[in-house]
Write an enzyme that holds these catalytic residues in place. Structure first.
Site, PDB file in Angstrom:
ATOM      1  N   GLY A   1       0.825  -1.194   0.000  1.00 56.24           N
ATOM      2  CA  GLY A   1       0.000   0.000   0.000  1.00 56.24           C
ATOM      3  C   GLY A   1       0.858   1.242   0.000  1.00 56.24           C
ATOM      4  O   GLY A   1       1.959   1.238  -0.549  1.00 56.24           O
ATOM      5  N   CYS A   2       0.393   2.297   0.623  1.00 58.93           N
ATOM      6  CA  CYS A   2       1.144   3.549   0.674  1.00 58.93           C
ATOM      7  C   CYS A   2       2.510   3.301   1.301  1.00 58.93           C
ATOM      8  O   CYS A   2       2.613   2.780   2.412  1.00 58.93           O
ATOM      9  CB  CYS A   2       0.386   4.595   1.476  1.00 58.93           C
ATOM     10  SG  CYS A   2       1.252   6.164   1.623  1.00 58.93           S
ATOM     11  N   PHE A   3       3.570   3.673   0.606  1.00 56.56           N
ATOM     12  CA  PHE A   3       4.907   3.343   1.103  1.00 56.56           C
ATOM     13  C   PHE A   3       5.316   4.160   2.320  1.00 56.56           C
ATOM     14  O   PHE A   3       6.262   3.807   3.013  1.00 56.56           O
ATOM     15  CB  PHE A   3       5.981   3.444   0.014  1.00 56.56           C
ATOM     16  CG  PHE A   3       5.916   4.610  -0.917  1.00 56.56           C
ATOM     17  CD1 PHE A   3       5.584   5.888  -0.495  1.00 56.56           C
ATOM     18  CD2 PHE A   3       6.206   4.429  -2.268  1.00 56.56           C
ATOM     19  CE1 PHE A   3       5.544   6.958  -1.374  1.00 56.56           C
ATOM     20  CE2 PHE A   3       6.157   5.498  -3.165  1.00 56.56           C
ATOM     21  CZ  PHE A   3       5.831   6.772  -2.702  1.00 56.56           C
TER      22      PHE A   3
END
Length: 220
Positions: A47-49
């Site tokens: 997902g969002c890093f």
């Protein structure tokens, strides 16, 4: 694009939701990694890093975590292009670690336990699209062996209410993200997304894996 605590950044970057994330007691791996001495790298997409980077930056034995893109070509490895969801890239992190301090299977245990929900297909909570898929990108035959064993173990335990959809993807190169994405949680601890989604992951790491926790954030 500039970093600011603004609605503009939220719209252009990772988005928000009221849904809460859960933590799963991911077990120790039955298949332990057996890697040669010397620093190794792992590539994980969850997902969002920003959040994945924040979690692994607090793991003992990790010497660097870099946010970036994996799965597509170098030509498309920029945030604007990847955000369209058509490049093949997933937001990923490249973790450099010392296998004499933390094994690859332990990194996977952290990843599945507090980093990502492996049952969400092409999304992670508030963020949707193929660029937010969860995946393991083995960097060696040993990592591929350990990944296969751990996924089989997790699937047999039925720890989640839905099937695991995490992909094991071939390595096509890792391309670091723009500078403003690096060490984002460290530089922006009060950002609404960090407070809502990523700080709880870091807290869960400390609570769930105290033997792997380190206080200092390891800058990429």
């Amino acid at each position: 694009m500039t970093i600011a605590l603004s609605a503009g950044l939220l719209a252009a970057g990772c988005t928000q939701s009221a849904q809460a994330e859960s933590v799963v007691a991911a077990p120790e791996a039955a298949v332990k990694a057996n890697e040669t001495p010397g620093l190794k790298t792992a590539v994980l997409a969850g997902g969002c890093f920003w959040g994945i980077e924040a979690v692994f930056s607090h793991v003992k034995g990790v010497t660097s975590v870099v946010s970036g893109y994996a799965g597509g070509s170098r030509a498309d490895a920029d945030y604007a292009a990847v955000s369209n969801g058509t490049t093949g890239h997933a937001g990923s992190v490249r973790i450099t670690y010392d296998p004499e301090v933390v094994r690859f299977d332990q990194l996977l245990q952290v990843f599945f336990g507090v980093g990502t929900d492996p049952t969400q297909l092409n999304r992670q909570y508030p963020d949707s699209g193929t660029q937010y898929r969860n995946a393991v990108v083995p960097q060696s035959r040993e990592q591929a062996r350990v990944t296969a064993g751990y996924l089989a173990q997790l699937k047999s335990l039925n720890l989640w209410k839905r099937p695991i959809v995490t992909k094991v993807e071939p390595s096509r190169g890792f391309f670091p993200a723009e500078k403003y994405h690096q060490d984002f949680a460290m530089h922006n601890p009060e950002h609404p997304y960090i407070v809502r989604w990523d700080a709880p992951k870091v807290a869960a790491l400390k609570r769930t894996f105290p033997n792997l926790w380190k206080d200092k954030f390891t800058a990429g």
